[in-house]
Write a protein that holds these residues in place. Structure first.
Motif, PDB file in Angstrom:
ATOM      1  N   LEU A 126       0.834  -1.200   0.000  1.00 26.91           N
ATOM      2  CA  LEU A 126       0.000   0.000   0.000  1.00 26.91           C
ATOM      3  C   LEU A 126       0.869   1.251   0.000  1.00 26.91           C
ATOM      4  CD1 LEU A 126      -2.700  -0.963   2.652  1.00 26.91           C
ATOM      5  CD2 LEU A 126      -2.781  -1.258   0.183  1.00 26.91           C
ATOM      6  N   LEU A 127       0.552   2.189  -0.867  1.00 26.07           N
ATOM      7  CA  LEU A 127       1.262   3.459  -0.922  1.00 26.07           C
ATOM      8  C   LEU A 127       0.669   4.375   0.145  1.00 26.07           C
ATOM      9  CD1 LEU A 127       3.352   5.275  -2.301  1.00 26.07           C
ATOM     10  CD2 LEU A 127       1.553   5.946  -3.908  1.00 26.07           C
ATOM     11  N   LEU A 128       1.404   4.585   1.234  1.00 27.21           N
ATOM     12  CA  LEU A 128       0.905   5.354   2.365  1.00 27.21           C
ATOM     13  C   LEU A 128       1.233   6.840   2.272  1.00 27.21           C
ATOM     14  CD1 LEU A 128       1.828   2.880   5.230  1.00 27.21           C
ATOM     15  CD2 LEU A 128      -0.329   3.076   3.973  1.00 27.21           C
ATOM     16  N   TYR A 129       2.360   7.165   1.628  1.00 24.16           N
ATOM     17  CA  TYR A 129       2.764   8.561   1.507  1.00 24.16           C
ATOM     18  C   TYR A 129       3.628   8.706   0.268  1.00 24.16           C
ATOM     19  CZ  TYR A 129       4.711  13.128   2.583  1.00 24.16           C
ATOM     20  OH  TYR A 129       5.076  14.441   2.517  1.00 24.16           O
ATOM     21  N   ARG A 130       3.479   9.882  -0.395  1.00 29.96           N
ATOM     22  CA  ARG A 130       4.281  10.124  -1.592  1.00 29.96           C
ATOM     23  C   ARG A 130       4.642  11.602  -1.655  1.00 29.96           C
ATOM     24  NH1 ARG A 130       1.019   8.535  -6.391  1.00 29.96           N
ATOM     25  NH2 ARG A 130      -0.234  10.242  -5.656  1.00 29.96           N
ATOM     26  N   SER A 131       5.920  11.882  -1.925  1.00 30.02           N
ATOM     27  CA  SER A 131       6.380  13.246  -2.175  1.00 30.02           C
ATOM     28  C   SER A 131       7.436  13.158  -3.274  1.00 30.02           C
ATOM     29  CB  SER A 131       6.963  13.876  -0.908  1.00 30.02           C
ATOM     30  OG  SER A 131       8.203  13.279  -0.573  1.00 30.02           O
ATOM     31  N   GLU A 132       8.007  14.294  -3.639  1.00 26.79           N
ATOM     32  CA  GLU A 132       9.059  14.300  -4.668  1.00 26.79           C
ATOM     33  C   GLU A 132      10.264  13.471  -4.236  1.00 26.79           C
ATOM     34  OE1 GLU A 132       9.083  15.692  -7.754  1.00 26.79           O
ATOM     35  OE2 GLU A 132       6.970  16.186  -7.431  1.00 26.79           O
ATOM     36  N   GLU A 133      10.572  13.488  -2.949  1.00 25.67           N
ATOM     37  CA  GLU A 133      11.775  12.821  -2.442  1.00 25.67           C
ATOM     38  C   GLU A 133      11.541  11.409  -1.914  1.00 25.67           C
ATOM     39  OE1 GLU A 133      10.686  15.810  -0.771  1.00 25.67           O
ATOM     40  OE2 GLU A 133      11.640  16.983  -2.335  1.00 25.67           O
ATOM     41  N   MET A 134      10.289  11.048  -1.633  1.00 28.12           N
ATOM     42  CA  MET A 134      10.085   9.802  -0.899  1.00 28.12           C
ATOM     43  C   MET A 134       8.749   9.143  -1.248  1.00 28.12           C
ATOM     44  SD  MET A 134       9.939   9.400   3.270  1.00 28.12           S
ATOM     45  CE  MET A 134       9.070  10.908   3.472  1.00 28.12           C
ATOM     46  N   ARG A 135       8.763   7.813  -1.209  1.00 24.30           N
ATOM     47  CA  ARG A 135       7.539   7.006  -1.280  1.00 24.30           C
ATOM     48  C   ARG A 135       7.574   6.018  -0.127  1.00 24.30           C
ATOM     49  NH1 ARG A 135       8.032   5.803  -7.356  1.00 24.30           N
ATOM     50  NH2 ARG A 135       6.969   7.603  -8.183  1.00 24.30           N
TER      51      ARG A 135
END
Length: 168
Positions: free
Chosen positions: A149-158
């Protein structure tokens, strides 16, 4: 012996809701609604003072209000289909959201809540007692499962995770 509402539309700062309904004189009702960018605070204002998520979905409610006058507890059967829940930036939307639940005066029984989080399937089941009174008087017992499950996503991190949780 029935009343039909062919269409009622409400559009405002908390989203757009379109409703059709059938009410029979023997106490049965069925309500179909289309929700577009509806702020969840419109349904449960005690959750937060600021926007937490918006929902797009088809929602159906049906039941029998006559049972309440005969001494039985009123019950609402709820089905949500083709839902998309968008939360704050960084948290990916939940897509292909489907819910089957039953609501009565004191509880919400979730038979199945499933969908996709970051393209990965998840499933939740369980029960919330006294959902309208948060705090010490309410309780919950929920189980959540999913893989990758993808819990968090940003430019620098998944952040992805396998989840097998029980909330009590």
């Amino acid at each position: 012996g029935s009343v039909t509402v062919e269409g009622l539309e409400m559009d405002g700062p908390q989203g757009r809701i379109a409703v059709s309904a059938l009410l029979t004189f023997d106490g049965k009702y069925e309500l179909a609604s289309s929700l577009a960018a509806v702020d969840l605070r419109a349904f449960v204002p005690f959750l937060a003072q600021t926007p937490i998520a918006t929902l797009d979905a088809e929602l159906r409610l049906h039941g029998n209000w006559d049972k309440a006058s005969g001494g039985a507890e009123p019950v609402i059967d709820m089905a949500l289909r083709a839902g998309r829940l968008r939360m704050e930036p960084g948290i990916p939307p939940i897509e292909a959201l489907h819910l089957t639940a039953r609501i009565n005066r004191d509880s919400l029984q979730i038979a199945c809540l499933d969908g996709l989080l970051g393209g990965a399937p998840f499933r939740m089941t369980g029960r919330i007692e006294r959902p309208s009174t948060p705090g010490d008087s309410g309780s919950l017992d929920l189980a959540l499962t999913g893989d990758n499950l993808l819990l968090y996503r940003s430019e620098e991190m998944r952040v992805r995770a396998a989840v097998d949780l029980r909330f009590t």
